[in-house]
Design an enzyme around this catalytic site. Structure first.
Site, PDB file in Angstrom:
ATOM      1  CG  HIS A 136       6.333   4.215  10.278  1.00  0.00           C
ATOM      2  ND1 HIS A 136       5.740   4.388   9.246  1.00  0.00           N
ATOM      3  CD2 HIS A 136       6.420   2.628  10.478  1.00  0.00           C
ATOM      4  CE1 HIS A 136       5.192   3.261   8.755  1.00  0.00           C
ATOM      5  NE2 HIS A 136       5.635   2.156   9.612  1.00  0.00           N
ATOM      6  CG  HIS A 173      10.451   5.673   9.914  1.00  0.00           C
ATOM      7  ND1 HIS A 173      10.601   6.641   9.190  1.00  0.00           N
ATOM      8  CD2 HIS A 173       9.926   4.691   9.313  1.00  0.00           C
ATOM      9  CE1 HIS A 173      10.344   6.415   7.843  1.00  0.00           C
ATOM     10  NE2 HIS A 173       9.788   4.942   7.845  1.00  0.00           N
ATOM     11  CD  GLU A 178       0.217   4.199   4.547  1.00  0.00           C
ATOM     12  OE1 GLU A 178      -0.632   4.908   4.994  1.00  0.00           O
ATOM     13  OE2 GLU A 178       1.322   4.826   4.679  1.00  0.00           O
ATOM     14  CG  ASP A 187      -0.121  -0.190   2.268  1.00  0.00           C
ATOM     15  OD1 ASP A 187       1.051  -0.184   2.715  1.00  0.00           O
ATOM     16  OD2 ASP A 187      -0.554  -0.686   3.598  1.00  0.00           O
ATOM     17  NE  ARG A 215       3.199  10.926   4.403  1.00  0.00           N
ATOM     18  CZ  ARG A 215       4.069  10.577   4.119  1.00  0.00           C
ATOM     19  NH1 ARG A 215       4.602   9.284   4.260  1.00  0.00           N
ATOM     20  NH2 ARG A 215       5.235  10.980   3.261  1.00  0.00           N
ATOM     21  CD  GLU A 217       0.717  -6.430   3.125  1.00  0.00           C
ATOM     22  OE1 GLU A 217       0.722  -5.407   3.131  1.00  0.00           O
ATOM     23  OE2 GLU A 217       1.531  -7.284   3.983  1.00  0.00           O
TER      24      GLU A 217
HETATM   25  C1  UD1 Z   1       6.453   4.933   4.046  1.00  0.00           C
HETATM   26  C2  UD1 Z   1       5.238   4.471   3.332  1.00  0.00           C
HETATM   27  C3  UD1 Z   1       4.435   3.764   4.442  1.00  0.00           C
HETATM   28  C4  UD1 Z   1       5.121   2.600   5.021  1.00  0.00           C
HETATM   29  C5  UD1 Z   1       6.484   3.370   5.489  1.00  0.00           C
HETATM   30  C6  UD1 Z   1       7.432   2.200   5.937  1.00  0.00           C
HETATM   31  C7  UD1 Z   1       4.128   5.638   1.712  1.00  0.00           C
HETATM   32  C8  UD1 Z   1       2.889   6.890   1.358  1.00  0.00           C
HETATM   33  N1  UD1 Z   1       4.403   5.600   2.954  1.00  0.00           N
HETATM   34  O1  UD1 Z   1       6.422   6.029   4.801  1.00  0.00           O
HETATM   35  O2  UD1 Z   1       3.203   3.340   3.887  1.00  0.00           O
HETATM   36  O3  UD1 Z   1       4.687   2.031   5.978  1.00  0.00           O
HETATM   37  O4  UD1 Z   1       7.230   3.839   4.460  1.00  0.00           O
HETATM   38  O5  UD1 Z   1       8.462   2.680   6.746  1.00  0.00           O
HETATM   39  O6  UD1 Z   1       4.199   5.306   0.853  1.00  0.00           O
HETATM   40  N2  UD1 Z   1      13.867   8.787   4.903  1.00  0.00           N
HETATM   41  C9  UD1 Z   1      15.229   8.726   4.785  1.00  0.00           C
HETATM   42  N3  UD1 Z   1      15.738   7.598   4.439  1.00  0.00           N
HETATM   43  C10 UD1 Z   1      15.195   6.449   4.309  1.00  0.00           C
HETATM   44  C11 UD1 Z   1      13.713   6.430   4.443  1.00  0.00           C
HETATM   45  C12 UD1 Z   1      13.330   7.725   4.641  1.00  0.00           C
HETATM   46  O7  UD1 Z   1      15.906   9.825   5.013  1.00  0.00           O
HETATM   47  O8  UD1 Z   1      15.870   5.649   3.887  1.00  0.00           O
HETATM   48  C13 UD1 Z   1      13.240  10.173   5.195  1.00  0.00           C
HETATM   49  C14 UD1 Z   1      13.310  11.085   3.947  1.00  0.00           C
HETATM   50  O9  UD1 Z   1      13.356  12.296   4.695  1.00  0.00           O
HETATM   51  C15 UD1 Z   1      11.997  10.910   3.529  1.00  0.00           C
HETATM   52  C16 UD1 Z   1      10.987  10.516   4.527  1.00  0.00           C
HETATM   53  O10 UD1 Z   1      11.763   9.933   5.361  1.00  0.00           O
HETATM   54  O11 UD1 Z   1      11.567  11.953   2.524  1.00  0.00           O
HETATM   55  C17 UD1 Z   1       9.844  10.002   4.542  1.00  0.00           C
HETATM   56  O12 UD1 Z   1       9.667   8.839   3.532  1.00  0.00           O
HETATM   57  P1  UD1 Z   1       8.459   8.203   2.863  1.00  0.00           P
HETATM   58  O13 UD1 Z   1       8.930   7.110   2.072  1.00  0.00           O
HETATM   59  O14 UD1 Z   1       7.669   9.301   1.953  1.00  0.00           O
HETATM   60  O15 UD1 Z   1       7.234   7.989   4.082  1.00  0.00           O
HETATM   61  P2  UD1 Z   1       7.578   7.073   4.988  1.00  0.00           P
HETATM   62  O16 UD1 Z   1       7.089   7.687   6.329  1.00  0.00           O
HETATM   63  O17 UD1 Z   1       8.704   6.413   5.228  1.00  0.00           O
HETATM   64  N1  UDP Z   2      12.125  -3.423  10.721  1.00  0.00           N
HETATM   65  C1  UDP Z   2      13.677  -3.375  10.350  1.00  0.00           C
HETATM   66  N2  UDP Z   2      14.363  -2.384  11.172  1.00  0.00           N
HETATM   67  C2  UDP Z   2      13.919  -1.743  12.102  1.00  0.00           C
HETATM   68  C3  UDP Z   2      12.562  -1.770  12.252  1.00  0.00           C
HETATM   69  C4  UDP Z   2      11.706  -2.640  11.494  1.00  0.00           C
HETATM   70  O1  UDP Z   2      14.138  -4.191   9.729  1.00  0.00           O
HETATM   71  O2  UDP Z   2      14.722  -0.984  12.914  1.00  0.00           O
HETATM   72  C5  UDP Z   2      11.438  -4.179   9.841  1.00  0.00           C
HETATM   73  C6  UDP Z   2      10.028  -5.082  10.437  1.00  0.00           C
HETATM   74  O3  UDP Z   2      10.883  -6.368  11.052  1.00  0.00           O
HETATM   75  C7  UDP Z   2       9.160  -5.114   9.443  1.00  0.00           C
HETATM   76  C8  UDP Z   2       9.303  -3.968   8.748  1.00  0.00           C
HETATM   77  O4  UDP Z   2      10.727  -3.572   8.801  1.00  0.00           O
HETATM   78  O5  UDP Z   2       9.379  -6.280   8.700  1.00  0.00           O
HETATM   79  C9  UDP Z   2       8.303  -3.147   9.105  1.00  0.00           C
HETATM   80  O6  UDP Z   2       8.728  -1.882   8.237  1.00  0.00           O
HETATM   81  P1  UDP Z   2       7.888  -0.434   8.623  1.00  0.00           P
HETATM   82  O7  UDP Z   2       7.580  -0.491   9.991  1.00  0.00           O
HETATM   83  O8  UDP Z   2       8.837   0.568   8.341  1.00  0.00           O
HETATM   84  O9  UDP Z   2       6.552  -0.444   7.715  1.00  0.00           O
HETATM   85  P2  UDP Z   2       5.105  -1.132   7.645  1.00  0.00           P
HETATM   86  O10 UDP Z   2       5.301  -2.408   7.999  1.00  0.00           O
HETATM   87  O11 UDP Z   2       4.384  -0.254   8.885  1.00  0.00           O
HETATM   88  O12 UDP Z   2       4.774  -0.374   6.300  1.00  0.00           O
END
Ligand code: UD1
Ligand code: UDP
Length: 372
Positions: free
Chosen positions: A214, A246, A132, A96, A216, A118
């Site tokens: 984490h 995160h 999502e 999602d 939103r 999924e």
């Molecule tokens: C995204 C997904 C969410 C998922 C989550 C898992 C969408 C809308 N959201 O949210 O569904 O649950 O990932 O973690 O698709 N950033 C870094 N390095 C990284 C990752 C993130 O710096 O490796 C920072 C950046 O500033 C980036 C911000 O996090 O712009 C947000 O990342 P984004 O993927 O847009 O949203 P998440 O909150 O991570």
């Molecule tokens: N996870 C990881 N390292 C971390 C935190 C989570 O590898 O420090 C793994 C966790 O085991 C799970 C996945 O990341 O498989 C979940 O990711 P996240 O919570 O970012 O996203 P969501 O599942 O909510 O979309």
């Protein structure tokens, strides 16, 4: 030979698609192209290296503080170009995220059939989780193959009048990934030691509460409620609270404001998958708003408190392996203390059955597409 393009871009998609990628790449009936959007950067790369996956294409879309529009536009254009060049027979996306929604849309515009891994998770509330819920509904509207992790997900899809023949119940691929990781930790002493050595601060006489947050829709008051609860729980003195924070700046700012310097709370960087699995196994209770962890915790026999108002994963709650506790500070403290202080309650939750699969979901997906 069928040509499949597999697209993903964030940490959880990468973990859940890793077993799918491995199974496709080892199957001579398919030519497999792995395209990562790079919606996440370091958190994605951590997973790619844990599973030894080198992508064929990397769109490198991540920008600090990116908006949903930024991600959508860049993934839509990037994947569209990839599909024009590769001309695949099918595209696979996961879950999602905005990467999944935009990649599926790019495929739809070029009339390439989409497989949705999924499929069928629903809260029936467009704002929780946001965005999502919209993403997964959109993908399921036009996906040719809907790989539902559970019967509950299949039922949700049928209620939306999705033709039955498009839906296959596979189990969740996260269980495949979890079993691969657990096996490596169990059988390779060097890997186990590497994991253990990352947490020299853990004390055997204190129970470990593992936390992630984490979402939103929890930014602002929700995160504050969760963090205040952690600060209060830390004051008990008999627990250690470990929270890999995160990389989203909204999350980091709030976490450091409320929790840095609080005794008993350990704010650490996002962990690689193997050390995280090690830590889940080592924990007493998990407090999370993560989707994937809601599925992994019951498979490890760990009680999970879900800091959200609704969940698209009701199976674990129904099995009493998870409790939905919202983001109100007093409620989170009360529910956590119940598990800490009542061995009976703890036993009930940790002995619940795991509802998310048997570790063979990836194989079922590949067989379905091979036989199509
Ligand atoms: C995204 C997904 C969410 C998922 C989550 C898992 C969408 C809308 N959201 O949210 O569904 O649950 O990932 O973690 O698709 N950033 C870094 N390095 C990284 C990752 C993130 O710096 O490796 C920072 C950046 O500033 C980036 C911000 O996090 O712009 C947000 O990342 P984004 O993927 O847009 O949203 P998440 O909150 O991570
Ligand atoms: N996870 C990881 N390292 C971390 C935190 C989570 O590898 O420090 C793994 C966790 O085991 C799970 C996945 O990341 O498989 C979940 O990711 P996240 O919570 O970012 O996203 P969501 O599942 O909510 O979309």
């Amino acid at each position: 030979m069928k040509k499949v393009v597999i697209v993903f871009g964030t940490r959880p998609e990468a973990i859940k698609m890793a077993p799918v990628v491995k199974t496709f790449r080892s199957d001579p009936r398919f030519e497999t192209v792995v395209c990562v959007s790079g919606q996440h950067r370091s958190m994605l790369d951590q997973v790619l290296s844990a599973f030894d996956i080198v992508p064929d294409i990397d769109l490198k879309v991540m920008r600090p503080g990116q908006t949903l529009t930024d991600v959508t536009v860049n993934v839509l254009q990037g994947v569209s170009d990839v599909l024009s060049a590769a001309k695949p027979d099918m595209v696979l996306v996961h879950g999602d995220t905005t990467t999944a929604m935009a990649a599926a849309t790019a495929a739809f515009y070029q009339q390439v059939p989409v497989g949705h891994v999924e499929a069928g998770l629903r809260t029936h509330n467009m704002w929780q989780p946001w965005p999502e819920e919209m993403n997964r509904c959109v993908i399921d509207l036009f996906a040719r193959w809907l790989f539902a992790p559970t019967e509950t997900a299949r039922t949700a899809l049928l209620a939306e009048r999705i033709p039955e023949e498009r839906i296959v119940v596979t189990g969740n691929t996260v269980i495949d990934a979890l079993l691969i990781a657990s096996e490596r930790i169990r059988t390779d002493p060097a890997v186990k030691r590497l994991c253990k050595d990352q947490f020299p601060f853990l004390q055997p006489d204190k129970r470990l509460v593992l936390v992630t947050a984490h979402r939103r829709e929890n930014f602002g008051g929700g995160l504050r409620g969760i963090y205040e609860a952690l600060a209060r729980l830390a004051r008990r003195g008999d627990v250690q609270i470990v929270y890999p924070v995160h990389l989203n700046e909204n999350v980091r700012r709030a976490a450091s404001e409320i929790l840095s310097g609080v005794e008993g709370v350990f704010l650490i960087e996002p962990l690689e998958y193997l050390p995280f699995v090690y830590l889940m196994n080592r924990s007493h209770i998990i407090v999370t708003d993560s989707g994937g962890i809601q599925e992994e915790a019951p498979a490890l026999g760990k009680p999970v408190l879900v800091t959200r108002e609704v969940t698209e994963r009701p199976e674990a709650v129904a099995a009493n392996a998870a409790r939905l506790v919202g983001t109100d500070t007093a409620r989170i403290v009360a529910e956590t203390e119940l598990l800490l202080d009542s061995p009976d309650e703890y036993r009930k939750v940790s002995c619940a059955e795991s509802p998310y699969g048997d570790g063979r979901a990836a194989q079922r997906i590949v067989e379905t597409l091979a036989n199509f």
